[in-house]
Structure formats: C-alpha cells, structure tokens
Design a protein around this motif. Structure first.
Motif, PDB file in Angstrom:
ATOM      1  N   VAL A 117       7.527  59.701 -79.019  1.00 48.04           N
ATOM      2  CA  VAL A 117       8.135  60.979 -78.635  1.00 48.04           C
ATOM      3  C   VAL A 117       7.207  62.145 -78.971  1.00 48.04           C
ATOM      4  CG1 VAL A 117      10.129  62.479 -78.899  1.00 48.04           C
ATOM      5  CG2 VAL A 117      10.423  60.008 -79.027  1.00 48.04           C
ATOM      6  N   VAL A 118       6.619  62.131 -80.161  1.00 46.44           N
ATOM      7  CA  VAL A 118       5.727  63.221 -80.574  1.00 46.44           C
ATOM      8  C   VAL A 118       4.554  63.354 -79.610  1.00 46.44           C
ATOM      9  CG1 VAL A 118       4.090  63.959 -82.357  1.00 46.44           C
ATOM     10  CG2 VAL A 118       6.370  63.174 -83.020  1.00 46.44           C
ATOM     11  N   VAL A 119       3.919  62.235 -79.284  1.00 50.38           N
ATOM     12  CA  VAL A 119       2.733  62.263 -78.416  1.00 50.38           C
ATOM     13  C   VAL A 119       3.109  62.668 -76.993  1.00 50.38           C
ATOM     14  CG1 VAL A 119       0.947  60.835 -77.330  1.00 50.38           C
ATOM     15  CG2 VAL A 119       1.390  60.648 -79.788  1.00 50.38           C
ATOM     16  N   HIS A 120       4.141  62.033 -76.436  1.00 50.42           N
ATOM     17  CA  HIS A 120       4.478  62.333 -75.044  1.00 50.42           C
ATOM     18  C   HIS A 120       5.075  63.732 -74.881  1.00 50.42           C
ATOM     19  CE1 HIS A 120       3.129  58.678 -73.380  1.00 50.42           C
ATOM     20  NE2 HIS A 120       4.076  57.898 -73.860  1.00 50.42           N
ATOM     21  N   ALA A 121       5.754  64.223 -75.896  1.00 47.77           N
ATOM     22  CA  ALA A 121       6.230  65.608 -75.815  1.00 47.77           C
ATOM     23  C   ALA A 121       5.051  66.575 -75.749  1.00 47.77           C
ATOM     24  CB  ALA A 121       7.121  65.926 -77.011  1.00 47.77           C
ATOM     25  N   GLU A 122       4.019  66.297 -76.543  1.00 51.80           N
ATOM     26  CA  GLU A 122       2.821  67.144 -76.500  1.00 51.80           C
ATOM     27  C   GLU A 122       2.058  66.928 -75.194  1.00 51.80           C
ATOM     28  OE1 GLU A 122      -0.019  69.942 -78.194  1.00 51.80           O
ATOM     29  OE2 GLU A 122       2.126  69.550 -78.346  1.00 51.80           O
ATOM     30  N   ASP A 123       2.088  65.715 -74.644  1.00 49.81           N
ATOM     31  CA  ASP A 123       1.491  65.464 -73.326  1.00 49.81           C
ATOM     32  C   ASP A 123       2.098  66.389 -72.278  1.00 49.81           C
ATOM     33  OD1 ASP A 123      -0.212  63.370 -74.055  1.00 49.81           O
ATOM     34  OD2 ASP A 123       1.254  61.807 -73.577  1.00 49.81           O
ATOM     35  N   ILE A 124       3.378  66.673 -72.445  1.00 48.91           N
ATOM     36  CA  ILE A 124       4.093  67.557 -71.512  1.00 48.91           C
ATOM     37  C   ILE A 124       3.845  69.021 -71.839  1.00 48.91           C
ATOM     38  CG2 ILE A 124       6.419  68.351 -70.891  1.00 48.91           C
ATOM     39  CD1 ILE A 124       7.303  65.369 -71.194  1.00 48.91           C
ATOM     40  N   ARG A 125       3.989  69.364 -73.110  1.00 48.81           N
ATOM     41  CA  ARG A 125       3.950  70.787 -73.490  1.00 48.81           C
ATOM     42  C   ARG A 125       2.573  71.420 -73.304  1.00 48.81           C
ATOM     43  NH1 ARG A 125       7.376  68.998 -78.195  1.00 48.81           N
ATOM     44  NH2 ARG A 125       9.493  69.773 -77.786  1.00 48.81           N
ATOM     45  N   ARG A 126       1.545  70.721 -73.703  1.00 48.90           N
ATOM     46  CA  ARG A 126       0.205  71.323 -73.700  1.00 48.90           C
ATOM     47  C   ARG A 126      -0.195  71.839 -72.316  1.00 48.90           C
ATOM     48  NH1 ARG A 126      -3.699  71.584 -78.185  1.00 48.90           N
ATOM     49  NH2 ARG A 126      -5.720  71.992 -77.243  1.00 48.90           N
ATOM     50  N   PRO A 127      -0.100  71.030 -71.261  1.00 45.15           N
ATOM     51  CA  PRO A 127      -0.492  71.548 -69.943  1.00 45.15           C
ATOM     52  C   PRO A 127       0.402  72.684 -69.443  1.00 45.15           C
ATOM     53  CG  PRO A 127      -0.401  69.153 -69.928  1.00 45.15           C
ATOM     54  CD  PRO A 127       0.255  69.601 -71.189  1.00 45.15           C
ATOM     55  N   LEU A 128       1.644  72.731 -69.918  1.00 44.51           N
ATOM     56  CA  LEU A 128       2.582  73.767 -69.479  1.00 44.51           C
ATOM     57  C   LEU A 128       2.515  75.025 -70.334  1.00 44.51           C
ATOM     58  CD1 LEU A 128       5.767  71.609 -68.705  1.00 44.51           C
ATOM     59  CD2 LEU A 128       4.018  72.427 -67.107  1.00 44.51           C
ATOM     60  N   GLY A 129       1.686  75.022 -71.369  1.00 44.60           N
ATOM     61  CA  GLY A 129       1.575  76.185 -72.235  1.00 44.60           C
ATOM     62  C   GLY A 129       2.747  76.342 -73.188  1.00 44.60           C
TER      63      GLY A 129
END
Length: 214
Positions: A117-129
């Motif tokens: 969850v931690v990794v995939h949430a950041e996979d989502i958040r980072r590109p979206l700012g």
C-alpha cells in the motif's frame, strides 16, 4: 535488524494508508485516473484495482490463480486487476474502499502488504503532485522488511554493500557507502523506483542509480 511481527500494528497501519489513499482518490477527475503511475505501464486506476485485488485474495485463491497463470506473476496480476477494476473510476474507487479494512492477504508477511500500500500509493501520488508522508513508525517497518529480504521486489539485493540511514526516523542498516534520506524515499528506491533517487544523498546514491539503470 528486527522486523516486527506485530500483525495488529501492521494491519492497523495498512488500513490507515488505504483510507488516506481513498481520500486522495476521491478528488481526482477522470483524466487523472488515466494518468500513468510510477508502476510500470499501469495507470492510476490500474494500480488502484491491483491494490483491491491484493486485499481480496487469500492464500489458497492466490495459489489457484498462480497455477492458472502457470506461475507467471504478470499474468496473475493482470487477471486479478481486470477482475477488480470497475466500469468507471468511481466504481473502481468504491471497490477499493470496500476492502480498506480487509486483513486478507496471500501470506503472513504482513509488513510486505503494508509495503504494498505504501509503495503503490506513492506510485499514484508522485506523478499527480499529491503529497503524503505516512507515519514513520509504519514506514520504518516496511523499510526494515525490504532491507532484510527479497520478497516481491529484489530490495535486499539492490542495497547490498551499502549503508542506509533514514533522516526522519530510526531506520538504519548495512555497511558500505552511505545513502541517507527520508524513510519513504529509501523504501521507494528499494522497490525499484528511480524517481526517488533525487530525494537521497550520500556517496552510495551513484551505486543505486547504476543498479536501477542496469
């Protein structure tokens, strides 16, 4: 290095991170759901569907799915993603919300599923700012697990011969050229995400950059 086996703590942290991600996703417009994530070729929506799948499949269903995929993880993941993706982003989000408090997993490696969850949430958040730093108590346990063994990613092999030290918490491991940075950035790099290399410092960063490029 001790990796906690306190399943109650790890599952509670997992549920918190799922709820936080669901809250961020609720504000997305449809075009942002289609945006690329940091996870290979998957879009934001596909990563969310993957997280729903991971929270919905226990040991025996996972084994059956892997047998059906002839033990090809990519085929298994693609089939389960398709199963849990909705007809619309709104439906995909509702399916994810429905498993937010699930403690179902393919194995008892609870720190790994928190890491998922931690990794995939950041996979989502980072590109979206979007920005969220999970509690350091949670990220520390994920970092310890990733550094201690290769599980779904070759994290231990990636950081072999390096000294990692978190600048925002107690995580520290290894011997060799030093790599320092936020615990979340260390996790993301151990998970194979080069986008977070720029958040790290120290003479060992060039080694990590070369290994990820290779």
């Amino acid at each position: 290095m001790t990796v906690t086996t306190d399943a109650a703590f790890l599952w509670a942290a997992t549920h918190v991170e799922r709820a936080a991600l669901a809250g961020d996703l609720a504000a997305l417009t449809p075009d942002r759901w289609a945006a690329p994530s940091l996870c290979g070729d998957w879009s934001v929506e596909e990563v969310v569907a993957h997280l729903t799948a991971a929270a919905s499949i226990g040991r025996w269903r996972w084994i059956a799915s892997m047998i059906g995929a002839r033990f090809d993880p990519a085929v298994h993941n693609a089939r389960r993603l398709a199963e849990h993706r909705g007809a619309t982003p709104a439906e995909t989000l509702e399916r994810f919300r429905a498993v937010a408090t699930s403690s179902v997993a393919p194995s008892g490696h609870t720190a790994a599923w928190l890491g998922e969850v931690v990794v995939h949430a950041e996979d989502i958040r980072r590109p979206l700012g979007l920005v969220r730093t999970p509690p350091v108590a949670a990220t520390t346990e994920v970092a310890r697990f990733f550094a201690a063994r290769d599980f779904t990613v070759d994290s231990r092999r990636l950081v072999a011969g390096l000294r990692l030290e978190a600048t925002d918490g107690p995580f520290a491991t290894g011997d060799g050229p030093l790599v320092t940075g936020p615990t979340l950035a260390l996790i993301m790099v151990m998970a194979g995400r080069p986008a977070h290399l720029d958040d790290l410092d120290g003479p060992g960063v060039s080694t990590l950059r070369g290994r990820l490029a290779g």
